[in-house]
Design a protein around this motif. Structure first.
Motif, PDB file in Angstrom:
ATOM      1  N   ARG A   1      80.339 152.401 -27.233  1.00 29.98           N
ATOM      2  CA  ARG A   1      81.102 151.938 -28.388  1.00 29.98           C
ATOM      3  C   ARG A   1      82.552 152.420 -28.370  1.00 29.98           C
ATOM      4  O   ARG A   1      83.240 152.402 -29.396  1.00 29.98           O
ATOM      5  CB  ARG A   1      80.436 152.342 -29.714  1.00 29.98           C
ATOM      6  CG  ARG A   1      79.078 151.678 -29.950  1.00 29.98           C
ATOM      7  CD  ARG A   1      78.471 152.108 -31.288  1.00 29.98           C
ATOM      8  NE  ARG A   1      77.186 151.466 -31.528  1.00 29.98           N
ATOM      9  CZ  ARG A   1      76.325 151.824 -32.484  1.00 29.98           C
ATOM     10  NH1 ARG A   1      76.641 152.835 -33.291  1.00 29.98           N
ATOM     11  NH2 ARG A   1      75.187 151.194 -32.650  1.00 29.98           N
ATOM     12  N   GLY A   2      83.016 152.849 -27.192  1.00 36.39           N
ATOM     13  CA  GLY A   2      84.418 153.231 -27.051  1.00 36.39           C
ATOM     14  C   GLY A   2      84.779 154.377 -27.973  1.00 36.39           C
ATOM     15  O   GLY A   2      84.120 155.421 -27.981  1.00 36.39           O
ATOM     16  N   ASP A   3      85.846 154.175 -28.762  1.00 31.99           N
ATOM     17  CA  ASP A   3      86.223 155.193 -29.749  1.00 31.99           C
ATOM     18  C   ASP A   3      86.154 154.622 -31.157  1.00 31.99           C
ATOM     19  O   ASP A   3      86.912 155.007 -32.041  1.00 31.99           O
ATOM     20  CB  ASP A   3      87.609 155.762 -29.456  1.00 31.99           C
ATOM     21  CG  ASP A   3      88.713 154.728 -29.579  1.00 31.99           C
ATOM     22  OD1 ASP A   3      88.396 153.514 -29.653  1.00 31.99           O
ATOM     23  OD2 ASP A   3      89.888 155.113 -29.605  1.00 31.99           O
TER      24      ASP A   3
ATOM     25  N   SER B   1      74.499 145.565 -22.265  1.00 31.59           N
ATOM     26  CA  SER B   1      74.909 146.073 -20.960  1.00 31.59           C
ATOM     27  C   SER B   1      76.037 147.078 -21.143  1.00 31.59           C
ATOM     28  O   SER B   1      76.975 146.845 -21.906  1.00 31.59           O
ATOM     29  CB  SER B   1      75.389 144.909 -20.086  1.00 31.59           C
ATOM     30  OG  SER B   1      75.980 145.376 -18.900  1.00 31.59           O
ATOM     31  N   HIS B   2      75.934 148.206 -20.442  1.00 24.11           N
ATOM     32  CA  HIS B   2      76.973 149.223 -20.578  1.00 24.11           C
ATOM     33  C   HIS B   2      77.168 149.937 -19.258  1.00 24.11           C
ATOM     34  O   HIS B   2      76.200 150.252 -18.563  1.00 24.11           O
ATOM     35  CB  HIS B   2      76.614 150.242 -21.665  1.00 24.11           C
ATOM     36  CG  HIS B   2      77.749 151.140 -22.013  1.00 24.11           C
ATOM     37  ND1 HIS B   2      77.798 152.464 -21.645  1.00 24.11           N
ATOM     38  CD2 HIS B   2      78.906 150.891 -22.663  1.00 24.11           C
ATOM     39  CE1 HIS B   2      78.932 152.990 -22.076  1.00 24.11           C
ATOM     40  NE2 HIS B   2      79.625 152.056 -22.692  1.00 24.11           N
TER      41      HIS B   2
ATOM     42  N   GLY C   1      71.045 144.062 -18.191  1.00 18.98           N
ATOM     43  CA  GLY C   1      71.863 143.443 -17.161  1.00 18.98           C
ATOM     44  C   GLY C   1      73.140 144.186 -16.807  1.00 18.98           C
ATOM     45  O   GLY C   1      73.414 145.287 -17.282  1.00 18.98           O
ATOM     46  N   VAL C   2      73.938 143.521 -15.977  1.00 22.21           N
ATOM     47  CA  VAL C   2      75.128 144.134 -15.377  1.00 22.21           C
ATOM     48  C   VAL C   2      76.418 143.558 -15.949  1.00 22.21           C
ATOM     49  O   VAL C   2      77.500 143.844 -15.439  1.00 22.21           O
ATOM     50  CB  VAL C   2      75.118 143.937 -13.844  1.00 22.21           C
ATOM     51  CG1 VAL C   2      73.882 144.555 -13.229  1.00 22.21           C
ATOM     52  CG2 VAL C   2      75.219 142.454 -13.472  1.00 22.21           C
ATOM     53  N   GLY C   3      76.317 142.767 -17.016  1.00 19.75           N
ATOM     54  CA  GLY C   3      77.454 141.971 -17.473  1.00 19.75           C
ATOM     55  C   GLY C   3      78.667 142.737 -17.953  1.00 19.75           C
ATOM     56  O   GLY C   3      79.746 142.160 -18.087  1.00 19.75           O
ATOM     57  N   GLN C   4      78.526 144.048 -18.219  1.00 23.91           N
ATOM     58  CA  GLN C   4      79.692 144.838 -18.616  1.00 23.91           C
ATOM     59  C   GLN C   4      79.846 146.081 -17.732  1.00 23.91           C
ATOM     60  O   GLN C   4      80.416 147.078 -18.152  1.00 23.91           O
ATOM     61  CB  GLN C   4      79.581 145.226 -20.097  1.00 23.91           C
ATOM     62  CG  GLN C   4      79.605 144.018 -21.030  1.00 23.91           C
ATOM     63  CD  GLN C   4      79.734 144.406 -22.498  1.00 23.91           C
ATOM     64  OE1 GLN C   4      80.691 145.064 -22.887  1.00 23.91           O
ATOM     65  NE2 GLN C   4      78.765 144.011 -23.311  1.00 23.91           N
TER      66      GLN C   4
END
Length: 711
Positions: free
Chosen positions: A434-436, A502-503, A540-543
């Motif tokens: 979730r970033g910051d 995806s992360h 998955g690998v999408g991100q």
């Protein structure tokens, strides 16, 4: 020792498609097209330090926690605001520039060859119907490059191109003035001043059929002196250095040429990235592009990137490559203690933010990174592994590793809170999830729980070894605090938040690897592990970014998914490396991931080269042959069955063991050598049964396993 030559076909149109030379301080990228050879120079120690942040008293645990629990985003932004210094928001490494060799009219760059063993680049140049050569060789102990010209290339001219000419807008925004050009006494080059840091000089000198190129910062041996005094003898020590490096490094022999290349070339790049004669390596090491300031300042990211860059040091036995990093971190100890004092109000803690310059000044305003204490714990694990793999004696472990681990744990102890009959982490983060955003946190993040378990285990071990008292809370945490947050039968990011998408940072699975506090085969974890991996695969690998791929290879190896481990390596090379084998953060082609490009392939930003993924892949490939889980070594678990014959030589293992192995048509032979007294624990490759062998220093023992007879 086999000779390893790799080839690059010209044109090589961009800096990061270039062939690489490096000595841990100066990096050389060789690229170009037609009759112009471009030699871009970078430095991993040339900083504009302005804009680095200090930890403030206002940024303390109580106020940070209160703002987060109130979901008060303005308060969090204010606490972690990014001040400016002279109009500059953050420190950064500075690009140097390049020298261009303009070869005779009608010449054409055709092919480049890297002799990996000798670290020599040779370029084939076609003029008419004849092929001529030029070669490049870098000193490992000086910032000095030799370019050799064969007959027919004597008419080439040299042009000095400071980064100001290609990155002037970025430099001007930082208030950096135009460089002074040098063209006298047989020298050509430039001197680039900086507003508050030492300037840098880069010069070239023609000497018959040689061109000497050097860089120096103010206060170092001047580049002018280096090129004027240079002789071929300057390279003798470098050739000896390379011979020693390859003499102690492992080899593999696998039937997949791509996997073979990535391991071999990766070990070559590791040497240039982390050479102990240089400085500690950041995101790009010494290979800084000349057309802009580097992404993320080229700084030290401690939430996976530095760790991944240095991961080959352990299995390769090149533990001395870690010393510049550990020396740098030791020089930061006053700052690390100060961070813990201001954040947690304790005098005996240490705290390392995730993104810093070489003075440990904070880069940026990413609040989740600044409070991610897993960065400190992970560095502690690196130090512990350095000792147990054989990089240091017991005195170093007692005087450096144990205090570092203890200081890291003291911060966690203050973060923990008793709720009823258990201890919990009321506020914790999972790197980059979730970033910051204001909701990028939760209670009992699995990543942090794994760090705590790792620290407690190692602290109890070292305290016992060195006769020091163990704090009661360490054993209590091992007994009562879970090693991961488990909900709905699988591992979550933190309480109430599973892997929703995806992360790229597989942080919730860090208890399996790298922190090794969860054994996937343990009956109490097996079903949880299986369900967690299934869910991770489903997302998955999408991100995903480039550096998350080797981590995924390690996880699939531990699952026994050898075919998927191989496929991910092949996919990474296709998606996350460029035409010159430069390792990328963002995708090179669209459709595999959205990290760096949209679904139509439109890039989000310029090409971003980072060294972490390439180095992580060297480690991941090594782990296909041999890895340890909870002290038990496993062999060939990541090698697909279709590899009829696969072998490795001299992979280093924890405990001071060096292992060589071959698997041929299912039959496995292992040769285990001990560098010190100890017990080697391994899983029998046929039965899976855990076995132990006692060793004295110098012992060599062999294990042979035949495949089971089919029914």
């Amino acid at each position: 020792m086999k000779r390893m030559d790799f080839t690059w076909d010209f044109p090589l149109p961009r800096v990061h498609t270039g062939m690489l030379l490096g000595n841990g301080r100066m990096g050389v990228m060789v690229w170009g097209e037609k009759n112009v050879l471009k030699i871009t120079l970078g430095r991993s120690d040339w900083w504009d330090h302005r804009g680095g942040k200090e930890w403030t008293d206002a940024r303390n645990w109580l106020d940070v926690r209160a703002a987060l629990e109130a979901y008060d985003e303005p308060a969090i932004r204010a606490l972690f605001a990014e001040p400016t210094e002279g109009g500059v928001a953050r420190p950064t490494l500075i690009p140097v520039g390049r020298f261009e060799l303009h070869l005779p009219a009608g010449a054409e760059l055709v092919r480049g060859r890297l002799d990996q063993r000798q670290a020599v680049v040779t370029i084939d140049v076609r003029i008419g119907g004849k092929t001529h050569e030029l070669s490049l060789e870098l000193c490992m102990d000086k910032s000095l490059l030799r370019v050799g010209l064969s007959d027919g290339l004597n008419a080439c001219s040299i042009r000095a191109l400071p980064a100001w000419e290609t990155a002037g807008k970025a430099l001007l925004r930082r208030g950096i003035e135009r460089p002074t050009m040098i063209a006298s006494d047989g020298l050509i080059g430039f001197t680039q001043p900086l507003p508050a840091d030492p300037g840098l000089t880069a010069v070239a000198r023609r000497d018959d059929q040689k061109i000497w190129i050097a860089t120096s910062m103010d206060g170092q041996t001047p580049a002018n002196f280096l090129v004027q005094q240079a002789t071929d003898a300057d390279l003798d020590a470098s050739r000896a250095w390379w011979a020693h490096y390859w003499g102690r490094s492992p080899t593999i022999d696998v039937p997949n040429p791509l996997v073979q290349f990535l391991f071999d070339y990766g070990l070559y790049k590791f040497a240039g990235l982390t050479c102990p004669l240089g400085v500690a390596a950041g995101l790009q090491g010494p290979w800084i592009e000349d057309y802009t300031t580097p992404p993320w300042s080229g700084d030290y990211h401690f939430n996976i990137n530095v760790q991944m860059c240095y991961s080959p040091a352990y299995l390769s036995g090149n533990l001395n490559h870690l010393k510049p990093l550990f020396d740098l971190i030791q020089s930061w100890m006053p700052a690390l203690h100060d961070h813990a004092r201001k954040f947690m109000g304790i005098n005996d803690g240490i705290m390392l933010p995730h993104s810093v310059d070489d003075r440990c000044k904070i880069v940026g305003s990413f609040w989740t990174g600044e409070i991610d204490h897993g960065c400190t714990a992970w560095v502690g694990k690196m130090m512990y592994d350095y000792w147990t793999f054989g990089g240091a004696d017991d005195a170093w472990a007692k005087d450096v590793v144990l205090p570092f681990l203890r200081g890291a744990m003291r911060v966690y102890e203050q973060m923990l809170e008793r709720q009823g009959d258990r201890l919990v982490l009321p506020v914790s983060v999972s790197p980059e999830y979730r970033g910051d955003a204001i909701n990028a946190w939760g209670r009992n993040a699995s990543f942090q729980l794994a760090c705590i378990h790792m620290l407690c285990e190692k602290l109890i071990e070292l305290s016992s070894r060195f006769g020091q008292p163990a704090r009661a809370i360490w054993q209590e945490l091992l007994d009562t605090l879970p090693a991961a947050c488990v909900e709905d039968g699988k591992i979550s990011l933190w309480e109430g938040t599973g892997l929703e998408e995806s992360h790229r940072h597989h942080s919730h699975l860090a208890g399996i690897t790298p922190f090794d506090v969860i054994d996937p085969a343990d009956p109490k974890w097996k079903a949880i592990f299986d369900k967690s991996i299934q869910h991770w695969i489903r997302q998955g690998v999408g991100q995903w970014s480039g550096w998350c791929m080797p981590w995924a290879v390690q996880l699939h190896t531990r699952c026994g998914n050898a075919g998927m481990a191989e496929l991910l390596i092949e996919s990474w090379e296709r998606v996350f490396t460029n035409a010159g084998h430069g390792t990328l953060h963002d995708c090179e082609i669209a459709g595999f991931t959205l990290m760096g490009a949209d679904s139509l392939g439109n890039p989000h930003r310029n090409e971003i080269m980072q060294m972490d993924a390439g180095m992580g892949m060297v480690n991941a490939i090594g782990e296909m042959m041999c890895y340890a889980q909870r002290g038990v070594h496993h062999f060939f678990k990541g090698c697909p069955n279709r590899w009829e014959t696969v072998r490795f030589n001299d992979i280093h293992c924890s405990g001071g063991f060096v292992v060589s192995g071959v698997r041929e048509r299912g039959e496995i032979t292992l040769d285990i050598r001990a560098t010190r007294d100890g017990v080697f624990t391994y899983a029998d490759p046929t039965s899976g049964q855990v076995c132990k062998l006692d060793f004295k220093a110098g012992d060599l023992k062999q294990i042979r396993n035949r495949p089971r007879e089919s029914a």
